[in-house]
Write a protein that holds these residues in place. Structure first.
Motif, PDB file in Angstrom:
ATOM      1  N   SER A   1       0.821  -1.212   0.000  1.00  0.00           N
ATOM      2  CA  SER A   1       0.000   0.000   0.000  1.00  0.00           C
ATOM      3  C   SER A   1       0.853   1.261   0.000  1.00  0.00           C
ATOM      4  N   LEU A   2       1.917   1.242   0.784  1.00  0.00           N
ATOM      5  CA  LEU A   2       2.816   2.404   0.786  1.00  0.00           C
ATOM      6  C   LEU A   2       3.512   2.552  -0.568  1.00  0.00           C
ATOM      7  N   GLY A   3       3.910   1.425  -1.156  1.00  0.00           N
ATOM      8  CA  GLY A   3       4.543   1.477  -2.471  1.00  0.00           C
ATOM      9  C   GLY A   3       3.605   2.021  -3.538  1.00  0.00           C
TER      10      GLY A   3
ATOM     11  N   GLY B   1       0.972   3.942  -2.802  1.00  0.00           N
ATOM     12  CA  GLY B   1       0.562   5.279  -2.377  1.00  0.00           C
ATOM     13  C   GLY B   1       1.477   6.393  -2.823  1.00  0.00           C
ATOM     14  N   VAL B   2       2.747   6.112  -2.925  1.00  0.00           N
ATOM     15  CA  VAL B   2       3.704   7.159  -3.329  1.00  0.00           C
ATOM     16  C   VAL B   2       3.410   7.650  -4.747  1.00  0.00           C
ATOM     17  N   PRO B   3       3.331   6.783  -5.742  1.00  0.00           N
ATOM     18  CA  PRO B   3       3.018   7.292  -7.084  1.00  0.00           C
ATOM     19  C   PRO B   3       1.603   7.864  -7.173  1.00  0.00           C
TER      20      PRO B   3
ATOM     21  N   THR C   1       0.181   9.538  -5.017  1.00  0.00           N
ATOM     22  CA  THR C   1       0.256  10.896  -4.469  1.00  0.00           C
ATOM     23  C   THR C   1       1.005  11.830  -5.417  1.00  0.00           C
ATOM     24  N   ILE C   2       2.099  11.381  -5.969  1.00  0.00           N
ATOM     25  CA  ILE C   2       2.955  12.246  -6.792  1.00  0.00           C
ATOM     26  C   ILE C   2       2.302  12.584  -8.133  1.00  0.00           C
TER      27      ILE C   2
ATOM     28  N   VAL D   1      -5.899  12.653  -4.737  1.00  0.00           N
ATOM     29  CA  VAL D   1      -5.001  12.024  -3.768  1.00  0.00           C
ATOM     30  C   VAL D   1      -5.787  11.569  -2.544  1.00  0.00           C
TER      31      VAL D   1
ATOM     32  N   TRP E   1      -6.057   7.707  -1.277  1.00  0.00           N
ATOM     33  CA  TRP E   1      -5.609   7.292   0.055  1.00  0.00           C
ATOM     34  C   TRP E   1      -6.756   6.739   0.896  1.00  0.00           C
TER      35      TRP E   1
END
Length: 122
Positions: A74-76, A78-80, A82-83, A96, A100
């Motif tokens: 999920s964190l992996g 979530g980064v793209p 968000t960006i 975003v 999330w």
């Protein structure tokens, strides 16, 4: 040994009837045979309980590993997530936030399912 072969009231009655028929000279053999059946029944029940406990322990650790893996993934993701909207659009904040909320929802649903299964088993 099946549950039908478990020791019960009928087994005790049969042993007593056999003793009455054969006499006291066969007491040792009758007692030994009955004791062996008791031992087998106890061993079977203990092994069933051990196997059940091992399955529960295995299920618990497997659920924690899956939950951890889902969190890392999920964190992996979530980064793209968000960006890209923040860079590609003027106002990417709503996108975003929706992304999330979806990620959090999936993680929460999985955690609830794992915890619900663990509670039912215990």
């Amino acid at each position: 040994m099946t549950h039908e072969q478990d020791l019960g009231h009928g087994d005790i009655e049969a042993a007593l009837a056999t003793r009455r028929e054969l006499g006291a000279r066969y007491d040792a053999e009758l007692v030994d045979g009955f004791a062996e059946r008791i031992e087998r029944t106890v061993e079977r029940r203990v092994s069933e309980q051990v196997a059940l406990q091992q399955r529960r322990t295995s299920d618990d650790s497997g659920g924690r590993v899956r939950q951890f893996a889902l969190g890392v993934i999920s964190l992996g993701v979530g980064v793209p997530v968000t960006i890209v909207p923040m860079v590609a659009t003027d106002n990417g904040l709503p996108a975003v936030m929706v992304a999330w909320l979806g990620i959090v929802g999936v993680n929460a649903a999985h955690a609830a399912a794992v915890n619900g299964t663990r509670r039912r088993d215990h």
